[in-house]
Design an enzyme around this catalytic site. Structure first.
Site, PDB file in Angstrom:
ATOM      1  N   GLU A 166       0.653  -1.231  -0.021  1.00  0.00           N
ATOM      2  CA  GLU A 166       0.110   0.038  -0.068  1.00  0.00           C
ATOM      3  C   GLU A 166       0.767   1.220   0.132  1.00  0.00           C
ATOM      4  O   GLU A 166       0.679   2.119   1.083  1.00  0.00           O
ATOM      5  CB  GLU A 166      -0.934   0.117   1.127  1.00  0.00           C
ATOM      6  CG  GLU A 166      -1.919  -1.158   1.171  1.00  0.00           C
ATOM      7  CD  GLU A 166      -3.115  -1.153   2.364  1.00  0.00           C
ATOM      8  OE1 GLU A 166      -2.795  -0.183   3.136  1.00  0.00           O
ATOM      9  OE2 GLU A 166      -3.908  -1.904   2.397  1.00  0.00           O
ATOM     10  N   GLU A 361      -5.405  -8.391   1.038  1.00  0.00           N
ATOM     11  CA  GLU A 361      -5.957  -7.985   2.227  1.00  0.00           C
ATOM     12  C   GLU A 361      -7.440  -7.895   2.133  1.00  0.00           C
ATOM     13  O   GLU A 361      -7.931  -7.138   1.016  1.00  0.00           O
ATOM     14  CB  GLU A 361      -5.495  -6.869   2.875  1.00  0.00           C
ATOM     15  CG  GLU A 361      -4.110  -6.823   3.456  1.00  0.00           C
ATOM     16  CD  GLU A 361      -3.522  -5.658   4.026  1.00  0.00           C
ATOM     17  OE1 GLU A 361      -4.281  -4.856   4.569  1.00  0.00           O
ATOM     18  OE2 GLU A 361      -2.185  -5.762   4.078  1.00  0.00           O
TER      19      GLU A 361
HETATM   20  C1  PNW Z   1      -4.431  -1.451   5.647  1.00  0.00           C
HETATM   21  N1  PNW Z   1      -7.537   3.829   4.510  1.00  0.00           N
HETATM   22  O1  PNW Z   1      -4.228  -0.237   5.907  1.00  0.00           O
HETATM   23  C2  PNW Z   1      -2.933  -2.131   5.882  1.00  0.00           C
HETATM   24  O2  PNW Z   1      -2.213  -2.876   4.967  1.00  0.00           O
HETATM   25  C3  PNW Z   1      -3.243  -3.089   7.145  1.00  0.00           C
HETATM   26  O3  PNW Z   1      -1.897  -3.226   7.863  1.00  0.00           O
HETATM   27  C4  PNW Z   1      -4.187  -2.734   8.203  1.00  0.00           C
HETATM   28  O4  PNW Z   1      -4.340  -2.971   9.385  1.00  0.00           O
HETATM   29  C5  PNW Z   1      -5.525  -2.539   7.220  1.00  0.00           C
HETATM   30  O5  PNW Z   1      -5.499  -2.160   5.977  1.00  0.00           O
HETATM   31  C6  PNW Z   1      -6.897  -2.399   8.038  1.00  0.00           C
HETATM   32  O6  PNW Z   1      -6.548  -0.926   8.089  1.00  0.00           O
HETATM   33  C7  PNW Z   1      -5.055   0.777   5.543  1.00  0.00           C
HETATM   34  O7  PNW Z   1      -7.443   4.990   5.187  1.00  0.00           O
HETATM   35  C8  PNW Z   1      -5.125   1.694   6.575  1.00  0.00           C
HETATM   36  O8  PNW Z   1      -7.701   3.992   3.308  1.00  0.00           O
HETATM   37  C9  PNW Z   1      -5.805   2.963   6.160  1.00  0.00           C
HETATM   38  C10 PNW Z   1      -6.710   2.779   4.805  1.00  0.00           C
HETATM   39  C11 PNW Z   1      -6.494   1.737   4.057  1.00  0.00           C
HETATM   40  C12 PNW Z   1      -5.785   0.897   4.299  1.00  0.00           C
END
Ligand code: PNW
Length: 457
Positions: A166, A361
């Site tokens: 990401e 994921e």
């Molecule tokens: C992902 N957003 O994070 C990560 O790859 C993981 O480590 C995390 O635990 C999981 O999703 C759940 O949040 C994100 O704000 C964090 O759009 C924030 C965003 C998207 C993905």
């Protein structure tokens, strides 16, 4: 649902974690701090002042955790390597750090599970941040060097390698909105960082190719946004175009060999003229990958809103607002709509014809709890996983080449800026005792994996 939905044979049923979120043991065996160790000590940066100091103590309990993955009968386990364990001080490889992942990989394989390794899930070494971090092009080279060290050590046993997890989050949450480490708020910098991350990805891919066996699968995991416009009015469609540009195409297009999108360049011209792109960069970034990882949680709905200032995590988004699509939400307040995953996968398969897709994921946080009889009846999570797997099936039917799915996450863990407050695990962690409890959702997921099909519920 009355009949089972069968997946293609060989479909990969996995679960995923990330080093900082589960390992703890932040000072063990020579590890030095990452930008997340620093961030979580800034007052207010993390809910409740939580830190990853102990997390799930996975650094010590990894055997027990892998045994759970095996007991669930999953085919794949996705984890990330902590760069600060491997190179705690500039230029010196830490044998104890490498040994940890060596043992981990051997045990994963002994259990009959396929390891899927992510090189960078956000835990940049603090000393490298002090030298400028992803602001500097040189970080891309250092990243490729670190990738090569791991490939030399584990390349004979790990078949699937993901460079970055990401990069949108690293660039735009880390340097735009500042809600992620290193907590900077500078859109021009965030765009430069996005480029340096992509440069790191491309440079690492080239380096990995020289070391890994030809059969290795090299990949990149993107948190693609499924963006819908609130109406078919041209200004709403343009709002959706802007968000799609700075969330998706700014990464997808250069990786797929199309360079940076002209419309995104125009949207962000007040911040940068992309002068940081040097000759040869785009060729490097377009290094061939073998699959693309898609991380998906929630759909986005946007509307034209002329008064709205730029949203910090989306450079070039002035005049755009996100609106509530009206679906039920998870504990993160993220709306749930599985059909968005079908649309997203079909879009990726149209955009990148011939490139296999992994859902690296997908999952949800809910406020589940341990019942007196020792069970966690997380029916909402089971329904979420079920509906999203059905959505994957819906994308495969008309031709999307989706090879596998990874439930996020194996364990309840440190949910970044939300700390321990949000539980994404299919396995519960009691943070006082470190006791693990396999939730009902994990049992359901295991049954689907065993059948290679979604069974009637
Ligand atoms: C992902 N957003 O994070 C990560 O790859 C993981 O480590 C995390 O635990 C999981 O999703 C759940 O949040 C994100 O704000 C964090 O759009 C924030 C965003 C998207 C993905």
């Amino acid at each position: 649902m009355t009949e089972s939905l069968t997946f293609p044979s060989g479909f990969r049923w996995g679960t995923a974690t990330a080093a900082y979120q589960i390992e703890g043991a932040v000072a063990a065996d020579g590890r030095t701090p990452s930008i997340w160790d620093t961030s979580c000590r800034q007052p207010g940066a993390i809910v409740n002042g939580d830190t990853g100091d102990v997390a799930c103590d996975h650094y010590r309990r990894w055997r027990e955790d892998l045994a759970i993955v095996a007991e669930l009968g999953l085919t794949d386990y996705r984890f990330s390597v902590s760069w600060p364990r491997i190179e705690p001080v500039p230029g010196r490889i830490n044998a104890a750090g490498l040994d940890f992942y060596d043992r981990l990989v051997d045990t994963i394989r002994e259990l009959g599970i396929r390891p899927v390794l992510t090189l960078y899930h956000w835990d940049l070494r603090q000393w490298l941040q002090d030298d400028g971090g992803w602001r500097e092009r040189s970080t891309a080279k250092l990243f490729a060097w670190y990738a090569a060290i791991l490939a030399e050590r584990l390349g004979d046993r790990v078949a699937t390698w993901t460079t970055l997890n990401e990069p949108w989050c690293s660039a735009f949450l880390g340097h735009g909105s500042g809600v992620h480490a290193p907590g900077l708020r500078d859109p021009a910098l965030a765009l430069r960082v996005a480029h340096n991350l992509l440069l790191g990805h491309g440079t690492a891919v080239s380096g990995l190719r020289a070391i890994l066996p030809r059969t290795a699968e090299v990949s990149l995991a993107l948190n693609l946004h499924q963006v819908r416009a609130a109406s078919d009015r041209p200004d709403d469609l343009d709002a959706a175009r802007r968000i799609d540009g700075v969330a998706n195409r700014i990464f997808l297009d250069p990786v797929l060999g199309r360079g940076y999108p002209e419309d995104v360049r125009r949207d962000v011209f007040e911040h940068t003229d992309f002068g940081f792109v040097r000759p040869g960069d785009l060729d490097l970034i377009a290094a061939k990958i073998d699959s693309i990882g898609v991380n998906f949680y929630s759909p986005s709905l946007v509307i034209a809103d002329p008064e709205s200032p730029e949203i910090a995590a989306y450079p070039g988004s002035q005049g755009v607002s996100f609106v509530d699509p009206g679906f039920p939400v998870t504990a993160m307040d993220w709306p749930v709509d599985a059909s968005a995953l079908t649309d997203l996968l079909l879009r990726v398969s149209t955009d990148a014809p011939g490139l296999p897709i992994l859902v690296t994921e997908n999952g949800a946080a809910f406020d589940d709890h341990l019942d007196a009889d020792g069970r966690v009846r997380d029916e909402e999570r089971t329904a979420y996983l079920h509906d999203h797997l059905a959505a994957v099936h819906d994308a495969i039917a008309p031709g999307a080449d989706v090879r596998g799915y990874f439930a996020w996450s194996l364990l309840d863990n440190v949910e970044w800026a939300y700390g321990y407050d949000k539980r994404f695990g299919i396995v519960r962690v009691d943070y006082d005792t470190q006791e693990r409890t396999v939730k009902d959702s994990a049992r359901a997921y295991a049954a689907w994996a065993a059948a290679n099909a979604l069974l009637p519920r």
